[in-house]
Design a protein around this motif. Structure first.
Motif, PDB file in Angstrom:
ATOM      1  N   LYS A 161      18.292   2.575 -12.907  1.00 42.84           N
ATOM      2  CA  LYS A 161      18.459   1.731 -14.089  1.00 42.84           C
ATOM      3  C   LYS A 161      19.305   0.501 -13.812  1.00 42.84           C
ATOM      4  N   GLU A 162      20.400   0.645 -13.084  1.00 39.63           N
ATOM      5  CA  GLU A 162      21.324  -0.461 -12.831  1.00 39.63           C
ATOM      6  C   GLU A 162      20.747  -1.389 -11.754  1.00 39.63           C
ATOM      7  N   PRO A 163      20.470  -2.668 -12.063  1.00 40.09           N
ATOM      8  CA  PRO A 163      19.834  -3.556 -11.072  1.00 40.09           C
ATOM      9  C   PRO A 163      20.677  -3.781  -9.822  1.00 40.09           C
ATOM     10  N   THR A 164      22.009  -3.837  -9.982  1.00 36.63           N
ATOM     11  CA  THR A 164      22.854  -4.047  -8.802  1.00 36.63           C
ATOM     12  C   THR A 164      22.730  -2.881  -7.831  1.00 36.63           C
ATOM     13  N   LEU A 165      22.721  -1.659  -8.347  1.00 30.36           N
ATOM     14  CA  LEU A 165      22.572  -0.487  -7.493  1.00 30.36           C
ATOM     15  C   LEU A 165      21.180  -0.425  -6.888  1.00 30.36           C
ATOM     16  N   ALA A 166      20.158  -0.765  -7.688  1.00 31.38           N
ATOM     17  CA  ALA A 166      18.786  -0.755  -7.169  1.00 31.38           C
ATOM     18  C   ALA A 166      18.638  -1.743  -6.009  1.00 31.38           C
ATOM     19  N   ALA A 167      19.206  -2.933  -6.175  1.00 33.98           N
ATOM     20  CA  ALA A 167      19.140  -3.927  -5.103  1.00 33.98           C
ATOM     21  C   ALA A 167      19.880  -3.450  -3.863  1.00 33.98           C
ATOM     22  N   GLN A 168      21.046  -2.815  -4.053  1.00 36.47           N
ATOM     23  CA  GLN A 168      21.815  -2.345  -2.912  1.00 36.47           C
ATOM     24  C   GLN A 168      21.086  -1.235  -2.170  1.00 36.47           C
ATOM     25  N   VAL A 169      20.443  -0.329  -2.929  1.00 35.59           N
ATOM     26  CA  VAL A 169      19.677   0.754  -2.303  1.00 35.59           C
ATOM     27  C   VAL A 169      18.523   0.184  -1.494  1.00 35.59           C
ATOM     28  N   PHE A 170      17.803  -0.780  -2.078  1.00 36.72           N
ATOM     29  CA  PHE A 170      16.685  -1.397  -1.357  1.00 36.72           C
ATOM     30  C   PHE A 170      17.172  -2.069  -0.077  1.00 36.72           C
ATOM     31  N   LYS A 171      18.267  -2.826  -0.166  1.00 35.53           N
ATOM     32  CA  LYS A 171      18.775  -3.526   1.017  1.00 35.53           C
ATOM     33  C   LYS A 171      19.264  -2.542   2.074  1.00 35.53           C
ATOM     34  N   ASP A 172      19.950  -1.484   1.642  1.00 37.19           N
ATOM     35  CA  ASP A 172      20.420  -0.481   2.603  1.00 37.19           C
ATOM     36  C   ASP A 172      19.248   0.164   3.335  1.00 37.19           C
ATOM     37  N   ASN A 173      18.185   0.477   2.585  1.00 35.56           N
ATOM     38  CA  ASN A 173      17.006   1.090   3.205  1.00 35.56           C
ATOM     39  C   ASN A 173      16.366   0.143   4.220  1.00 35.56           C
ATOM     40  N   ARG A 375      11.409  -5.306  -9.596  1.00 30.93           N
ATOM     41  CA  ARG A 375      12.613  -5.237 -10.414  1.00 30.93           C
ATOM     42  C   ARG A 375      13.039  -6.654 -10.825  1.00 30.93           C
ATOM     43  N   PRO A 376      12.437  -7.211 -11.885  1.00 31.07           N
ATOM     44  CA  PRO A 376      12.825  -8.561 -12.329  1.00 31.07           C
ATOM     45  C   PRO A 376      14.295  -8.666 -12.700  1.00 31.07           C
ATOM     46  N   ASP A 377      14.935  -7.533 -13.050  1.00 28.89           N
ATOM     47  CA  ASP A 377      16.353  -7.593 -13.417  1.00 28.89           C
ATOM     48  C   ASP A 377      17.255  -7.841 -12.213  1.00 28.89           C
ATOM     49  N   VAL A 378      16.693  -7.806 -11.001  1.00 28.48           N
ATOM     50  CA  VAL A 378      17.474  -8.105  -9.792  1.00 28.48           C
ATOM     51  C   VAL A 378      17.498  -9.610  -9.531  1.00 28.48           C
ATOM     52  N   VAL A 379      16.516 -10.348 -10.053  1.00 27.38           N
ATOM     53  CA  VAL A 379      16.421 -11.787  -9.777  1.00 27.38           C
ATOM     54  C   VAL A 379      17.699 -12.546 -10.151  1.00 27.38           C
ATOM     55  N   PRO A 380      18.341 -12.253 -11.308  1.00 25.72           N
ATOM     56  CA  PRO A 380      19.600 -12.956 -11.614  1.00 25.72           C
ATOM     57  C   PRO A 380      20.711 -12.685 -10.602  1.00 25.72           C
ATOM     58  N   LEU A 381      20.622 -11.588  -9.865  1.00 26.75           N
ATOM     59  CA  LEU A 381      21.612 -11.339  -8.813  1.00 26.75           C
ATOM     60  C   LEU A 381      21.382 -12.245  -7.615  1.00 26.75           C
ATOM     61  N   LEU A 382      20.108 -12.589  -7.383  1.00 29.54           N
ATOM     62  CA  LEU A 382      19.772 -13.491  -6.273  1.00 29.54           C
ATOM     63  C   LEU A 382      20.044 -14.944  -6.635  1.00 29.54           C
ATOM     64  N   PHE A 383      19.734 -15.319  -7.893  1.00 34.35           N
ATOM     65  CA  PHE A 383      19.938 -16.683  -8.361  1.00 34.35           C
ATOM     66  C   PHE A 383      20.820 -16.658  -9.611  1.00 34.35           C
ATOM     67  N   PRO A 384      22.124 -16.447  -9.456  1.00 30.63           N
ATOM     68  CA  PRO A 384      23.008 -16.399 -10.641  1.00 30.63           C
ATOM     69  C   PRO A 384      23.186 -17.778 -11.254  1.00 30.63           C
TER      70      PRO A 384
END
Length: 504
Positions: A161-173, A375-384
C-alpha cells in the motif's frame, strides 16, 4: 450470466481476479490502444456484445481481471503432468511439467551424495522452493534456520500500500538481481575543464549498460552546465533545443534520473505536471496545462492575449502569425478559446514531445518502467514538487561540518576570531532564512534540493561565496566584517544559480 459462466468454465483462474472487464482496440493505426467496454447494469451479455452501438463487430475482445493481476505461468497450473524424467545433474525423478522449475533451483548435488551427508530432506525441500521473483524481496543470507529466526519475505511490490515502501522493495529486488553483474565504473577528474568533465559524464550515460549493476564512481579532484529543463519552479519543461535532441541527451538525462532514483540519490524537482502526465503515456489533450508551463515568455504573452474579451487588430495579427506558423487557423471571435488551448498544448507539449520520448526511453533503460507504470503513486517520489519541500534551519545545522583549526582551507593563516565571525554569520543567515531561501541555498551548495548526509564549510580567498557541488562544500571568503556585507554577498551568489539538477 451465460458469458460469465462460460468464462469461468474455460478460465477458472479468472475467479481469483475479483471480477473482470472487457476491452477492445481503438484509435488509428499510428496510435492504437485498448479502450474499456463499459459494463451495463445487467453485466456483460451476448445481446450487449452483439449490439451495433458497441462497435465491436469482428474485433478481438480482451479480458482483464478487475481487482488483481493473475499469474499465467506454468507454476500456477495446480498439478504436475507428464512422465517422470531424471535430472541429469542430481538424478532426481521430476514430473515432465516441473522439470524447468526444478532445473532453475537444482544445486547440482547428486542424490546419492546428499543422502550420505544426511541432508536428503533439506535438499528435497529446496527443490520444491520456487525461484526468487522480482516481485519478492530475496531472503538475506545471514537469516538462517541456525539463527532461530524465521526469514521474512516482503510480498509483491505491486500490492504494498505505501508507495515509498513499494518503490524501495522494487529497487532492492532489482539491485539484488544485478549485484553480481559487471560493475559500472565512472571516473572523473573535477580539476579538468568544464567541457572535459561534461564530456566524461555524458559519455558514461550514453553507453548501453546494465544500469542496475553496482556503481563504482571515482572523483579525482561541479560538472559542465548543459541546461536540459527550463521554466518556473513546478512548471519546468524540457528545453526546446535541436542540438540537445539530435545528441540524444534527453535519453541520457532519463538514465541519469532513473539511476539516481535507483540508488537513493537526488531527484529532479519542479517538473511540470503536464509533462509528467505525457511522460507516462497520458493523452496530451487530457493534460492539465497552465500558462506558467510555457517557458518562452514571448509566446506566453501572445497566448495570454486570447484571454482578453476583445482583441485589437494588432493583437489579432500577432496571434494569427503564431497560430499559422504552427499550422493552426487564424484567430476569430468564435475560435478564440479553442485556439488558446491549442496554442498552449503545442507550446508546452508539442514542442517537447521528442524530448519526452527520449526521457521515457532513458527511464526504461534503467528498468524502472514496470514500477512507475504499475504504481502511479511512486511517480511523485521520482519527480517531487518544489512546493512540497519544506526546509527548516535545524535540518541544515544538523548536517553541517564546521571548519576546524587544522583544516586545509585555501586561505591559510586565518585566526580563530575570523573563522568564528564568518561561521557565525552563516549560522545567523540559516536561522533567519525562509524555507524558499534555504532551498535556494541548498541548490547552490550541493546542486539540488535534497539534503545530503553531510554539508561541509570551508574558507577561501575569493571575492564571493562559491561552492563545490561534487564535494557538497560551501566556500566562504573571510574578508566580511559585518553581517550585512556577508548576507548581500551570499544572496548574490545564491541568485546566480537557478536550475539545480537541470544542469547536467
Amino acid at each position: 450470466m451465460a458469458v460469465t459462466n462460460k468464462l469461468m468454465e474455460v478460465f477458472p483462474k479468472l475467479q481469483e481476479g475479483g471480477g473482470f472487464e472487457f476491452l477492445k482496440i481503438a484509435g488509428s493505426t499510428r496510435s492504437r490502444n485498448l479502450s474499456l467496454l463499459q459494463c451495463p447494469n445487467t453485466g456483460y451479455t451476448l445481446a450487449y456484445l452483439k449490439d451495433p452501438s458497441t462497435t465491436i463487430g469482428q474485433a478481438t475482445i480482451y479480458i482483464r481481471p478487475l481487482q488483481q493481476d493473475l499469474p499465467i505461468d506454468s507454476e500456477s497450473s495446480g498439478h504436475a503432468s507428464g512422465p517422470a524424467i531424471s535430472c541429469i545433474t542430481c538424478q532426481k525423478e521430476v514430473p515432465f511439467s516441473e522439470m524447468k522449475l526444478h532445473r532453475a533451483n537444482c544445486d547440482g548435488t547428486p542424490m546419492q551424495e546428499t543422502h550420505r551427508e544426511g541432508e536428503g530432506d533439506r535438499c528435497e525441500e529446496n527443490d520444491r522452493e520456487p525461484p526468487t521473483d522480482r516481485d519478492s524481496v530475496p531472503v538475506r543470507p545471514e537469516t538462517s534456520v541456525q539463527s532461530g529466526v524465521e526469514p521474512v519475505v516482503i510480498e509483491n511490490w505491486k500490492i504494498i500500500k505505501e508507495p515509498t515502501l513499494a518503490a524501495q522493495v522494487f529497487k532492492d529486488n532489482l539491485l539484488s538481481e544485478h549485484a553480481t553483474g559487471k560493475p559500472l565504473r565512472l571516473k572523473m577528474d573535477v580539476r579538468e575543464s568544464e567541457e572535459d568533465r561534461e564530456r566524461a559524464l555524458l559519455s558514461f550515460y550514453k553507453q548501453q549498460q546494465e544500469w542496475a549493476c553496482p556503481l563504482h564512481c571515482t572523483l579525482d579532484g561541479g560538472v559542465g552546465q548543459t541546461l536540459l529543463f527550463e521554466g518556473e519552479p513546478d512548471h519546468l519543461v524540457p528545453a526546446a533545443s535541436e542540438v540537445l535532441i539530435e545528441s540524444n541527451l534527453f535519453r541520457v538525462a532519463g538514465r541519469m534520473i532513473g539511476h539516481s532514483f535507483l540508488h537513493d540519490g537526488p531527484h529532479v524537482t519542479g517538473l511540470s505536471p503536464a509533462v509528467i502526465h505525457v511522460l507516462f503515456n497520458g493523452d496530451p489533450e487530457m493534460a492539465t496545462i497552465v500558462v506558467e508551463d510555457c517557458p518562452d515568455l514571448h509566446i506566453r504573452s501572445i497566448i495570454q492575449m486570447l484571454e482578453l474579451e476583445e482583441l485589437t487588430q494588432e493583437q489579432k495579427d500577432t496571434v494569427s502569425d503564431l497560430s499559422l506558423s504552427w499550422d493552426l487557423p487564424a484567430v476569430t471571435k468564435t475560435n478564440q478559446r479553442w485556439l488558446h488551448n491549442k496554442l498552449l498544448v503545442h507550446a508546452v507539449i508539442g514542442r517537447t514531445m521528442r524530448q519526452i520520448k527520449q526521457l521515457r526511453k532513458g527511464l526504461k533503460d534503467v528498468m524502472l518502467w514496470p514500477l512507475l507504470t504499475s504504481r502511479p503513486d511512486v511517480v511523485p517520489l521520482l519527480f517531487p514538487k518544489m512546493a512540497g519541500m519544506q526546509f527548516v534551519p535545524q535540518m541544515f545545522l544538523d548536517k553541517i561540518t564546521w571548519p576546524v583549526e587544522d583544516s586545509d582551507d585555501e586561505d591559510e593563516g586565518l585566526d580563530i576570531e575570523c573563522k568564528c565571525r564568518i561561521t557565525g554569520f552563516l549560522r545567523v543567515f540559516i536561522e533567519t532564512a525562509s524555507s524558499d531561501t534555504l532551498a535556494q541555498l541548498l541548490k547552490f551548495w550541493v546542486g539540488w534540493e535534497m539534503l545530503p548526509s553531510e554539508l561541509k564549510v570551508e574558507f577561501s580567498g575569493g571575492t564571493f561565496p562559491s561552492s563545490s557541488t561534487c564535494f557538497e562544500t560551501l566556500k566562504l571568503p573571510a574578508h566580511y566584517n559585518t553581517y550585512k556585507d556577508f548576507e548581500e554577498a551570499l544572496v548574490a551568489a545564491i541568485d546566480s544559480a537557478h536550475t539545480g539538477f537541470g544542469l547536467v
